[in-house]
Design an enzyme around this catalytic site. Structure first.
Site, PDB file in Angstrom:
ATOM      1  N   ARG A   1       0.887  -1.023   0.091  1.00 32.33           N
ATOM      2  CA  ARG A   1       0.050  -0.047   0.079  1.00 32.33           C
ATOM      3  C   ARG A   1       0.809   1.117   0.046  1.00 32.33           C
ATOM      4  NH1 ARG A   1      -2.876   0.885   4.689  1.00 32.33           N
ATOM      5  NH2 ARG A   1      -4.012   2.457   3.532  1.00 32.33           N
TER       6      ARG A   1
ATOM      7  N   LYS B   1       3.386  -6.380  12.659  1.00 32.28           N
ATOM      8  CA  LYS B   1       2.587  -6.607  11.664  1.00 32.28           C
ATOM      9  C   LYS B   1       2.763  -8.056  11.009  1.00 32.28           C
ATOM     10  CE  LYS B   1       1.603  -4.710   6.857  1.00 32.28           C
ATOM     11  NZ  LYS B   1       1.344  -3.721   6.180  1.00 32.28           N
TER      12      LYS B   1
ATOM     13  N   ARG C   1      -0.915   5.109  14.004  1.00 32.82           N
ATOM     14  CA  ARG C   1       0.041   4.271  14.848  1.00 32.82           C
ATOM     15  C   ARG C   1      -0.523   4.417  16.336  1.00 32.82           C
ATOM     16  NH1 ARG C   1       4.908   6.006  11.866  1.00 32.82           N
ATOM     17  NH2 ARG C   1       4.215   5.636   9.867  1.00 32.82           N
TER      18      ARG C   1
HETATM   19  C1  BTN Z   1       0.590  -3.675   2.509  1.00 29.83           C
HETATM   20  O1  BTN Z   1       1.306  -2.840   1.972  1.00 29.83           O
HETATM   21  O2  BTN Z   1       0.550  -3.847   3.592  1.00 29.83           O
HETATM   22  C2  BTN Z   1       0.018  -4.479   1.163  1.00 29.83           C
HETATM   23  C3  BTN Z   1       0.837  -5.607   1.087  1.00 29.83           C
HETATM   24  C4  BTN Z   1       0.309  -6.492   0.133  1.00 29.83           C
HETATM   25  C5  BTN Z   1       1.103  -7.471  -0.517  1.00 29.83           C
HETATM   26  C6  BTN Z   1       0.637  -8.727  -1.362  1.00 29.83           C
HETATM   27  S1  BTN Z   1       1.402 -10.097  -1.683  1.00 29.83           S
HETATM   28  C7  BTN Z   1       0.418 -10.576  -2.915  1.00 29.83           C
HETATM   29  C8  BTN Z   1       0.089  -9.381  -3.669  1.00 29.83           C
HETATM   30  N1  BTN Z   1       0.607  -8.898  -4.783  1.00 29.83           N
HETATM   31  C9  BTN Z   1       1.328  -7.963  -4.589  1.00 29.83           C
HETATM   32  O3  BTN Z   1       1.933  -7.501  -5.388  1.00 29.83           O
HETATM   33  N2  BTN Z   1       0.931  -7.224  -3.348  1.00 29.83           N
HETATM   34  C10 BTN Z   1       0.084  -8.237  -2.724  1.00 29.83           C
END
Ligand code: BTN
Length: 329
Positions: A121, A190, A326
């Protein structure tokens, strides 16, 4: 990737030694070809021990993803899903967005053994390692347009929390909008994240590519490259979780929650969601996009999924993407 690299990796996944000669014989190639394939595996950041006289092995055994086992673990929801396992991909979200535009079926799930450029994100990247995380994306098609999907990412988080609770990990909670967290040794860590990318018109129909990354095991080297406390599910539950079973359980919970969401919207989940929110009625610091940090107290989430916070300037409502929250504790 060298075309022999993944087949060799699948043999080495048992964590035992395999000689160059045995591998060469198995695949009908020379030892030099095996050596080149191992080099190619290592360029993906995978350590392969090479010991003269014994051969090659991985630092430890790895359970690889297997489409049939995943589907089987979906239980009664198995017929819903089309599961594909890719040996290597840059990003399962990028791949599935492309496939979705080509018309791939509703409820297609793409999981990666190795994801090399995972998207996170807020423009961040998602770091993962072979066997160290579960990385997958699910395509869900909706009759309504993108405008009707507010709160979707919160519902996805709720489905995952419930899948993890089912596995006995009952201390897992949510952080608005959709991080999976656990308090470990007095500090929030996390465990996983969600990135949803949308296709289609505001009026509809639309398609959501729901990308999910769950940490299974964080290698010390990897921990250093992540800018927040993180924990693996294996460490949390004290055993190696079977990623195929886990993914199957996540998919069946997602099927239940996404169907209810399509029918009723986020309002249907609002109260339940707050029950799982780690920071519900807690003091937090809101990090705004302009760098400003605003202290406040979480009041709850609204019917469409925005965060309600009491701040010095009164009650405020924030949408996902505007702020990062946070704990102030
Ligand atoms: C975040 O930032 O917390 C979200 C992370 C999401 C990662 C997942 S891994 C599978 C899917 N493919 C990606 O490129 N991103 C999501």
């Amino acid at each position: 990737m060298n075309k022999l690299a993944f087949p060799i990796l699948a043999v080495l996944a048992d964590g035992k030694f395999h000689s160059g000669e045995a591998l060469a014989q198995r695949f009908g190639v020379t030892r030099a070809t095996v050596y080149n394939a191992i080099q190619s595996v290592e360029t993906l950041g995978i350590t392969v021990f090479s010991v003269r006289g014994r051969g090659y092995r991985l630092p430890k055994a790895v359970t690889l993803l297997d489409a049939d086992s995943i589907v089987q673990a979906c239980g009664e929801y198995a017929p819903w899903f089309h599961v594909q396992v890719l040996a290597q991909v840059d990003s399962t979200n990028r791949y599935l967005m492309q496939e979705s535009a080509r018309g791939v079926a509703h409820a297609t799930c793409v999981a990666a053994q190795i994801q090399t450029a995972g998207r996170g994100r807020r423009g961040r990247s998602w770091v993962s390692q072979l066997g160290g995380s579960l990385t997958f994306s699910l395509l869900w098609r909706f009759q309504c347009g993108a405008a009707g999907l507010s709160g979707l990412s919160l519902v996805v988080g709720l489905a995952l929390v419930r899948a993890l609770h089912e596995q006995g990990l009952t201390e897992v909670q949510l952080k608005w909008p959709n991080d999976l967290l656990v308090k470990h040794q007095g500090q929030w860590h996390k465990l996983g994240g969600i990135l949803i990318e949308l296709q289609g018109d505001m009026e509809g129909p639309s398609a959501a590519v729901i990308g999910i990354g769950l940490n299974l095991e964080i290698e010390p080297g990897m921990r250093q490259s992540i800018d927040q406390p993180v924990l693996g599910l294996n460490e949390l539950c004290g055993r190696s979780m079977d990623p195929n079973r886990l993914l199957g359980h996540c998919l069946s919970q997602l099927a239940v929650h996404l169907n209810q969401f399509a029918e009723h919207g986020f309002a249907y989940f609002q109260q339940t969601w707050m029950h799982y929110h780690a920071f519900h009625q807690q003091a937090v610091n809101l990090h705004l996009a302009n760098g400003q940090v605003v202290p406040g107290q979480v009041l709850g989430v609204a019917e469409e999924g925005s965060l309600l916070v009491e701040t010095a300037s009164g009650q405020q409502r924030f949408n996902a993407g505007e702020i990062s929250v946070r704990s102030a504790a």
